[in-house]
Scaffold this motif. Structure first.
Motif, short mmCIF file in Angstrom:
data_model
loop_
_atom_site.label_atom_id
_atom_site.label_comp_id
_atom_site.label_asym_id
_atom_site.label_seq_id
_atom_site.Cartn_x
_atom_site.Cartn_y
_atom_site.Cartn_z
N ARG A 145 33.95 -35.49 3.72
CA ARG A 145 33.38 -34.58 2.50
C ARG A 145 33.64 -33.13 2.61
N VAL A 146 33.41 -32.57 1.63
CA VAL A 146 33.20 -30.96 1.56
C VAL A 146 31.93 -30.47 1.37
N MET A 147 31.13 -29.89 2.27
CA MET A 147 29.93 -29.06 2.11
C MET A 147 30.13 -27.80 1.33
N TYR A 148 29.36 -27.35 0.42
CA TYR A 148 29.80 -26.32 -0.20
C TYR A 148 28.27 -25.30 -0.41
N SER A 149 28.32 -24.13 -0.04
CA SER A 149 27.44 -23.15 -0.47
C SER A 149 27.77 -22.04 -1.22
N PRO A 150 27.10 -21.41 -2.24
CA PRO A 150 27.49 -20.45 -3.08
C PRO A 150 26.81 -19.16 -2.81
N ASP A 151 25.91 -19.05 -1.55
CA ASP A 151 25.25 -18.06 -1.35
C ASP A 151 25.11 -17.82 0.31
N LYS A 152 26.08 -17.82 0.98
CA LYS A 152 26.04 -17.60 2.25
C LYS A 152 25.03 -18.47 3.13
N GLY A 153 25.21 -19.75 2.82
CA GLY A 153 24.37 -20.79 3.50
C GLY A 153 22.94 -20.92 3.35
N LYS A 154 22.53 -20.44 2.07
CA LYS A 154 21.02 -20.49 1.68
C LYS A 154 20.72 -21.91 0.99
N THR A 155 21.85 -22.46 0.23
CA THR A 155 21.74 -23.68 -0.63
C THR A 155 22.88 -24.41 -0.43
N TRP A 156 22.97 -25.64 -0.41
CA TRP A 156 24.29 -26.66 -0.01
C TRP A 156 24.27 -27.62 -1.10
N ASP A 157 25.56 -28.08 -1.46
CA ASP A 157 26.02 -29.27 -2.17
C ASP A 157 27.03 -29.89 -1.25
N VAL A 158 27.30 -31.02 -1.73
CA VAL A 158 28.23 -31.88 -1.03
C VAL A 158 29.27 -32.75 -1.89
N TYR A 159 30.46 -32.63 -1.67
CA TYR A 159 31.51 -33.43 -2.66
C TYR A 159 32.37 -34.47 -1.70
N ASP A 160 32.44 -35.59 -2.42
CA ASP A 160 33.38 -36.63 -1.91
C ASP A 160 34.96 -35.99 -2.02
N THR A 161 36.06 -36.64 -1.18
CA THR A 161 37.17 -36.54 -1.19
C THR A 161 38.08 -37.63 -1.11
N PRO A 162 39.30 -37.84 -1.46
CA PRO A 162 39.96 -39.05 -1.46
C PRO A 162 40.78 -39.04 0.05
N ILE A 163 40.78 -38.04 0.84
CA ILE A 163 41.48 -38.04 2.06
C ILE A 163 41.10 -39.28 2.73
N VAL A 164 42.01 -39.78 3.48
CA VAL A 164 42.05 -40.90 4.36
C VAL A 164 40.81 -40.71 5.37
N GLN A 165 39.98 -41.80 5.45
CA GLN A 165 38.81 -41.68 6.35
C GLN A 165 38.29 -43.18 6.53
N GLY A 166 37.31 -43.39 7.24
CA GLY A 166 37.01 -44.69 7.74
C GLY A 166 37.18 -45.08 9.34
N LEU A 167 37.77 -44.17 9.80
CA LEU A 167 37.67 -44.27 11.43
C LEU A 167 37.43 -43.07 12.19
#
Length: 368
Positions: free
Chosen positions: A225-247
């Motif tokens: 996944r991609v973790m995202y912060s708009p404010d230099k690491g003070k707050t965070w969100d996370v977004y799913d991705t379709p890249i190969v995963q599972g292993l």
């Protein structure tokens, strides 16, 4: 006639300019890279190098058994004993041991000439080497048995971030606000909760992308996944991705952002290096949503991707142990430029980059 000539010259200047990639007023000249020249600048049969950075004076690197810096320009020296003048490039190596074994470094950062480097494995040890010193200072240590730091970046000369595998139920994130002299680990209460088997890869020191105050962190493994912060690491969100995963060996190995909207990530499964079915993803909305590109098209697994500067988010270069590849259309299609294997790459300008890998660091010159 004179006024017409002035207008023509002004128009010619306007449509030929190339400036910083984040300037929205820039008009970009389209170009297609067709070849790359590879010149070895440092070779050592004992090294595996996955982290590089540079400034005007030095190329900094982290390797399997030391941190080092090599002068980019020759320095004239006069030997008074032999009355001889010579020119060479200065090279400094710092072998840092723990329990009589050299530490390995896969995440480094040059901050105003100072070198920050964090070792992999437990204990995680983060050192700062000041530009006028040859003695690194230990500025952070983490003794958790699961400690394993993968990547480091700085927002500015004072504020920086390093990320690592989970020691609890979230990714490990440490932050400095004083130029790397002290570091604080964020609580899992302030970070997205991790998924089972989610971690990161210390493959190229490019798990973190920063544009201004915006920060993106690529995870990998059984969840990617991609973790995202708009404010230099003070707050965070996370977004799913379709890249190969599972292993444990799948997912994003590298992420880069051209501006606040356009980003690209690459990876795959290094144990199945030819598989290109779902290893390249792109976003155009700041990482909130991602789409697969160039499915079932080469390249397969790659450990590092970087936008070419001054390319309007169109040109990308990806490297891995299977070679160097280039895209001129935001990742929709790719051209294989070289079989030379590298782990990581960083651009000096839109034609020259430094790349590192097994036993060497090279200068890459891209040509049309």
């Amino acid at each position: 006639m004179k006024q017409l000539l002035i207008i023509v010259l002004l128009l010619a200047t306007l449509f030929s300019c190339k400036i910083d990639k984040n300037n929205e007023d820039t008009v970009y000249a389209s170009r297609t890279i067709s070849t790359v020249d590879v010149d070895v600048i440092l070779q050592d049969s004992t090294l595996s190098i996955r982290a590089i950075d540079f400034n005007d004076e030095y190329l900094f690197y982290g390797s399997s058994n030391h941190i080092g810096k090599r002068a980019l320009n020759k320095e004239l020296k006069f030997d008074l004993n032999e009355l001889k003048l010579s020119a060479g490039k200065r090279h400094f190596k710092n072998i840092l041991n723990y329990e009589d074994k050299p530490l390995a470094f896969r995440a480094i950062q040059n901050v105003n000439g100072n070198l920050l480097a964090v070792s992999v494995g437990s204990p995680a040890r983060l050192y700062k080497l000041n530009r006028k010193s040859n003695n690194p200072v230990l500025v952070y240590e983490e003794n958790h048995p699961k400690a394993f730091y993968d990547s480091m970046e700085f927002w500015n000369d004072d504020e920086g971030i390093a990320i690592g595998d989970p020691t609890d139920d979230c990714m490990s994130v440490i932050i400095t606000r004083d130029g790397g002299n002290t570091w604080t680990k964020l609580s899992c209460d302030d970070l997205p909760k991790g998924k089972e088997g989610e971690a990161a890869f210390a493959a190229s020191d490019s798990n973190i992308a920063i544009v201004g105050d915006h920060t993106w962190v690529a995870t990998g493994g059984k969840a990617s996944r991609v973790m995202y912060s708009p404010d230099k690491g003070k707050t965070w969100d996370v977004y799913d991705t379709p890249i190969v995963q599972g292993l444990e060996t799948t997912g994003m190995y590298s992420i880069d952002f051209y501006d606040e909207n356009n980003g690209f990530a690459i990876g795959g499964d290094y144990t199945k290096a030819a598989d290109s079915s779902a290893n390249k993803i792109r976003t155009q909305d700041g990482g909130k949503t991602w789409g697969l590109v160039a499915q079932n098209q080469s390249p397969g697994y790659r450990s590092c991707v970087q936008y070419v500067p001054n390319s309007n988010a169109e040109a990308l270069v990806a490297v891995g142990f299977k070679g160097v590849d280039y895209s001129s259309d935001a990742g929709e299609s790719w051209t294989h430029l070289s079989d030379e294997g590298f782990y990581t790459i960083r651009f000096l300008n839109d034609s020259v980059a430094y790349a590192a890998g097994n036993k060497r660091i090279s200068k890459l010159t891209f040509r049309e």
